[in-house]
Design a protein around this motif. Sequence first.
Motif: not given
Length: 631
Positions: A589-613
């Motif tokens: 679970l931790t590994t998957m979330r970290a990997w996805l967060a890394g993929r968002l970073a390649t697009r200049g996005q952060r996880v908290d960008t969508f926190a309140h969406t």
Amino acid sequence: MVWPTILLLLVVMPLGAQAAPGGSVFEQVAVKDNAVIWPLDALLEHIARQLADGRDGMRTVLIPVGRSLQRHAAGDAHYFDSPRAVIAITGEPVSATAPLLKDRLYLGHHAVAGVLEVISYHEGSGRFEFFIVDDYRAGGTPHLRAGNRGMCLACHQNDAPIFSRPNWDETSANPIIARLLASTGKNYDHLPWRHGVDVPLAIDESTERANLLPVAQRLWAACGDTACRRQLLWRTLKSRLTGLPETAPLTEDPALASLTDTWQRQWPGGFVIPEPDIPNRQPFAATLPWQSVPTDAATLRQLADVAERFDALALRPPRDRWLLDDRQTPARVFHALGQFFSNTDINALTDALAADDRTVTAAALDCRFAQRGARRNVDCRLGETLHLQGREQGDRLIVDRLVIDGRSRPGLVMRATQQGFVAAGATPRLSDGRAIRALRLDPSPPVLALADDLTRLSAAVAAMPLPDKTPLQRRTVLSALFAGLDAEGPAPVEAFAPLATADRGERARDPALAPFYRHCALCHSSTDAFPPGFLRGDDDTVHQRLTDCAPRMLRRLSMWEHPAGSREKTPMPPPASAQASDIQRGDDLTTMRAWLAGRLATRGQRVDTFAHTAYADLPPCAIYPESAHVR
């Protein structure tokens, strides 16, 4: 889009191997000349010929903003243009030799998706099978395939159909839904969708009965010997024929010793009855029936989003637990087993038993008569055993009150014959099982003709082999019973020939993707548009798709941090699926979330960008196969 109704043709369905007569009930009635019957209206007409009441033996609702995987197929602005149709077969078979479809066949059709979803009972496997007919559309080539059972059971946790609780506000019985459907001017395949809550109620009751079929099969399998299964069958048939519940405790029946031993060993806390109902959901909860409803795409997208408390993927607690020593348990057990035989079957058995009059005896009645013009009132007693009150009108005796051994029975109509008045329809029986063949009022003294015919049925049951590890099969049982009674019955069940499940693609070569395949591949590696197949393809393709889906996947994975009942959405993988069993125990679970967060970073996005969406407003995870027809 409404397809022209003049295209009444049969579209060839590549089956791989031709569907055997021993297939599921859908394969028996919906496949003709190795083709699935199309269009839907022609298919339903063909099914109706197997029902005693024709199309009245079907119940249909339209669900435009529901919880099906196909609900998004038409796009956010077109839920009411292309609602999903749900059809349940609730009618009796035309004869005991016809397939029993009642509570055994359910269809879900979405015209834009071109998909016909099928839940169909299979006697050979002793369970409901899940099928998909792809490309079920005008100009398409419908293809029948086995559904992804593991994915289906994430919602159908009872191994059977599910339906919502009252008041069924997602359906066309809701006045607001009905008004919005009518405003489109569509005919919706000419389906009878204008109705009240009586129709979804009938579907709900049907799924309740269907839920008992897997329950009964588990009990049947718990019998460790032929004598036990014969006794289960005998008490089931006796209960159906007499109309009386079986009340004798299971533990006091020596023939059921292997069942009770299994029960005490495997279910000491009670035999679990799964829950077939999901919560009622009101898409327009804040709208009164006469108020205008916003139907813009953004609003409908929000309405189509399903919160955890309404999600069929959320774990459901058991409906009940049957305790072995509970005095209500015998009646519940034999009621569940009784669902394997239709009223048509029981009436046919009664007729077969009535063909032999060697067991008929006469019992004198004590009757009182009162003439009221052309009508004669009748009040008859057979000691303390029977009390009958009715009125004789011409060639009919209308029985308004019938009490047998202190228990009221339904009223009935008896018609005059040479033997006396004979019941029209089901033959009433005394508590000891003797059938009331005829009631002779004239000449005096009045006489009741009783037949001890269940001895013949008991002998037929005793002669049946009922081999071990074979599910309870209606056709096989009826075939043997009718043969033992020298009457015509259905052919026995043939070999079970399941369809192959569709290929779900290759596994990734990139080790970083291994956790995703471990926990998500069951549902997300297929070519289906819903759920999205983000694990289909080579590593580069999967990387791209996971990146596109990352905002929604991260939200779903984060739901595991919250206790059930307090989550915004149901976590993924679904809690009821096998792939969720160990997700919180390891590092995946931790590994998957970290990997996805890394993929968002390649697009200049952060996880908290969508926190309140809101979840419905997150970037869509939409991956359509090339063959998909989506608006």
